[in-house]
Design a protein around this motif. Structure first.
Motif, PDB file in Angstrom:
ATOM      1  N   GLY A 130      13.351  96.440  10.442  1.00 36.66           N
ATOM      2  CA  GLY A 130      14.265  95.476  11.051  1.00 36.66           C
ATOM      3  C   GLY A 130      15.632  96.064  11.315  1.00 36.66           C
ATOM      4  N   ALA A 131      16.105  96.915  10.405  1.00 40.49           N
ATOM      5  CA  ALA A 131      17.416  97.545  10.577  1.00 40.49           C
ATOM      6  C   ALA A 131      17.389  98.484  11.762  1.00 40.49           C
ATOM      7  N   ARG A 132      16.288  99.259  11.915  1.00 38.85           N
ATOM      8  CA  ARG A 132      16.185 100.171  13.059  1.00 38.85           C
ATOM      9  C   ARG A 132      16.139  99.386  14.362  1.00 38.85           C
ATOM     10  N   ALA A 133      15.430  98.263  14.379  1.00 35.90           N
ATOM     11  CA  ALA A 133      15.339  97.451  15.594  1.00 35.90           C
ATOM     12  C   ALA A 133      16.698  96.881  15.959  1.00 35.90           C
ATOM     13  N   GLN A 134      17.459  96.405  14.953  1.00 38.78           N
ATOM     14  CA  GLN A 134      18.779  95.848  15.224  1.00 38.78           C
ATOM     15  C   GLN A 134      19.707  96.916  15.770  1.00 38.78           C
ATOM     16  N   GLU A 135      19.678  98.111  15.187  1.00 35.74           N
ATOM     17  CA  GLU A 135      20.526  99.192  15.668  1.00 35.74           C
ATOM     18  C   GLU A 135      20.177  99.553  17.100  1.00 35.74           C
ATOM     19  N   ALA A 136      18.904  99.428  17.460  1.00 33.54           N
ATOM     20  CA  ALA A 136      18.460  99.806  18.798  1.00 33.54           C
ATOM     21  C   ALA A 136      18.896  98.795  19.850  1.00 33.54           C
ATOM     22  N   SER A 137      19.241  97.576  19.444  1.00 30.68           N
ATOM     23  CA  SER A 137      19.600  96.550  20.427  1.00 30.68           C
ATOM     24  C   SER A 137      21.039  96.060  20.296  1.00 30.68           C
ATOM     25  N   THR A 138      21.819  96.673  19.415  1.00 32.88           N
ATOM     26  CA  THR A 138      23.209  96.252  19.232  1.00 32.88           C
ATOM     27  C   THR A 138      24.157  97.442  19.283  1.00 32.88           C
ATOM     28  N   GLY A 139      25.419  97.116  19.463  1.00 35.93           N
ATOM     29  CA  GLY A 139      26.473  98.122  19.427  1.00 35.93           C
ATOM     30  C   GLY A 139      27.628  97.571  18.612  1.00 35.93           C
ATOM     31  N   ARG A 140      28.779  98.185  18.739  1.00 30.07           N
ATOM     32  CA  ARG A 140      29.966  97.752  18.012  1.00 30.07           C
ATOM     33  C   ARG A 140      31.121  97.627  18.995  1.00 30.07           C
ATOM     34  N   LEU A 141      32.100  96.828  18.618  1.00 29.25           N
ATOM     35  CA  LEU A 141      33.291  96.635  19.436  1.00 29.25           C
ATOM     36  C   LEU A 141      34.501  96.910  18.561  1.00 29.25           C
ATOM     37  N   GLN A 142      35.389  97.775  19.046  1.00 31.41           N
ATOM     38  CA  GLN A 142      36.582  98.119  18.275  1.00 31.41           C
ATOM     39  C   GLN A 142      37.794  98.139  19.187  1.00 31.41           C
ATOM     40  N   GLY A 143      38.958  98.096  18.573  1.00 26.72           N
ATOM     41  CA  GLY A 143      40.189  98.192  19.337  1.00 26.72           C
ATOM     42  C   GLY A 143      41.394  97.972  18.462  1.00 26.72           C
ATOM     43  N   GLN A 144      42.533  97.860  19.099  1.00 29.90           N
ATOM     44  CA  GLN A 144      43.783  97.595  18.401  1.00 29.90           C
ATOM     45  C   GLN A 144      44.547  96.554  19.193  1.00 29.90           C
TER      46      GLN A 144
END
Length: 104
Positions: A20-34
Protein backbone atom coordinates in the motif's frame (compact mmCIF):
# COMPACT_ATOMS: atom_id res chain seq x y z
CA UNK A 1 24.09 -8.31 -2.34
CA UNK A 2 26.04 -8.20 -5.58
CA UNK A 3 25.00 -4.60 -6.36
CA UNK A 4 26.80 -1.59 -4.98
CA UNK A 5 25.89 -0.84 -1.35
CA UNK A 6 23.67 2.20 -1.89
CA UNK A 7 21.65 0.70 -4.73
CA UNK A 8 21.27 -2.54 -2.80
CA UNK A 9 20.09 -0.69 0.34
CA UNK A 10 17.58 1.37 -1.66
CA UNK A 11 16.21 -1.74 -3.35
CA UNK A 12 15.91 -3.54 -0.03
CA UNK A 13 14.05 -0.57 1.52
CA UNK A 14 11.63 -0.45 -1.41
CA UNK A 15 10.92 -4.16 -1.24
CA UNK A 16 10.45 -3.98 2.53
CA UNK A 17 7.78 -1.28 2.23
CA UNK A 18 4.20 -2.54 2.46
CA UNK A 19 2.44 -2.76 -0.95
CA UNK A 20 0.00 0.00 0.00
CA UNK A 21 2.84 2.39 0.78
CA UNK A 22 4.47 1.72 -2.61
CA UNK A 23 1.15 2.28 -4.38
CA UNK A 24 0.58 5.58 -2.55
CA UNK A 25 4.07 6.80 -3.39
CA UNK A 26 3.45 5.91 -7.03
CA UNK A 27 0.32 8.07 -7.23
CA UNK A 28 1.20 11.02 -4.98
CA UNK A 29 3.74 13.78 -4.71
CA UNK A 30 4.57 16.56 -2.27
CA UNK A 31 4.04 20.30 -2.24
CA UNK A 32 6.52 22.68 -0.63
CA UNK A 33 7.26 26.36 -0.53
CA UNK A 34 7.80 29.43 1.57
CA UNK A 35 5.28 32.14 2.44
CA UNK A 36 6.58 35.69 2.87
CA UNK A 37 4.95 39.09 3.36
CA UNK A 38 5.24 42.03 0.96
CA UNK A 39 8.63 42.95 2.44
CA UNK A 40 10.01 39.43 1.95
CA UNK A 41 9.85 38.47 5.63
CA UNK A 42 8.76 34.86 6.30
CA UNK A 43 5.29 34.32 7.75
CA UNK A 44 4.91 31.68 10.45
CA UNK A 45 1.63 29.86 11.14
CA UNK A 46 0.08 30.27 7.68
CA UNK A 47 -2.55 27.61 6.99
CA UNK A 48 -1.85 25.89 3.66
CA UNK A 49 -4.84 24.00 2.19
CA UNK A 50 -4.59 21.80 -0.90
CA UNK A 51 -7.99 21.03 -2.45
CA UNK A 52 -8.07 17.38 -3.44
CA UNK A 53 -11.75 16.99 -4.28
CA UNK A 54 -12.59 15.31 -0.98
CA UNK A 55 -11.11 16.52 2.29
CA UNK A 56 -8.39 19.16 1.78
CA UNK A 57 -4.84 18.33 2.81
CA UNK A 58 -3.41 20.91 5.19
CA UNK A 59 -0.13 22.10 6.57
CA UNK A 60 1.27 25.13 8.39
CA UNK A 61 4.33 27.22 7.82
CA UNK A 62 7.13 27.05 10.37
CA UNK A 63 9.04 29.98 11.84
CA UNK A 64 10.96 30.29 8.57
CA UNK A 65 7.72 30.50 6.52
CA UNK A 66 8.37 27.12 4.90
CA UNK A 67 5.81 24.34 4.55
CA UNK A 68 5.60 20.79 3.23
CA UNK A 69 2.39 18.91 2.43
CA UNK A 70 2.90 15.22 1.73
CA UNK A 71 0.78 12.54 0.01
CA UNK A 72 -0.79 15.02 -2.42
CA UNK A 73 -2.59 13.18 -5.24
CA UNK A 74 -0.94 13.63 -8.64
CA UNK A 75 -3.14 16.23 -10.37
CA UNK A 76 -3.74 19.95 -10.75
CA UNK A 77 -4.86 21.55 -7.48
CA UNK A 78 -6.02 24.81 -5.97
CA UNK A 79 -3.93 25.84 -2.96
CA UNK A 80 -5.07 28.41 -0.37
CA UNK A 81 -2.83 30.30 2.05
CA UNK A 82 -4.53 32.01 4.99
CA UNK A 83 -3.44 33.83 8.13
CA UNK A 84 -5.36 36.18 10.43
CA UNK A 85 -4.95 39.87 9.51
CA UNK A 86 -3.80 38.96 5.95
CA UNK A 87 -5.73 38.55 2.72
CA UNK A 88 -6.21 34.89 1.81
CA UNK A 89 -4.23 33.98 -1.30
CA UNK A 90 -5.47 31.29 -3.67
CA UNK A 91 -3.39 29.69 -6.44
CA UNK A 92 -5.13 27.58 -9.07
CA UNK A 93 -3.53 25.08 -11.39
CA UNK A 94 -0.71 23.97 -9.08
CA UNK A 95 0.46 20.72 -10.67
CA UNK A 96 1.74 17.89 -8.50
CA UNK A 97 3.26 14.87 -10.25
CA UNK A 98 3.65 11.38 -8.77
CA UNK A 99 6.92 10.94 -6.90
CA UNK A 100 7.87 14.61 -7.29
CA UNK A 101 8.05 17.55 -4.86
CA UNK A 102 6.35 20.57 -6.47
CA UNK A 103 6.87 24.18 -5.39
CA UNK A 104 4.01 26.57 -4.82
Amino acid sequence: CVMRGLVCAALAALLAAPPGARAQEASTGRLQGQVVDTTGQPLAGVLVEVETGAVPLTGRTGDDGRYLVEAVPAASHTVRFSLASFVTLQRRGVVVAAGVTANA
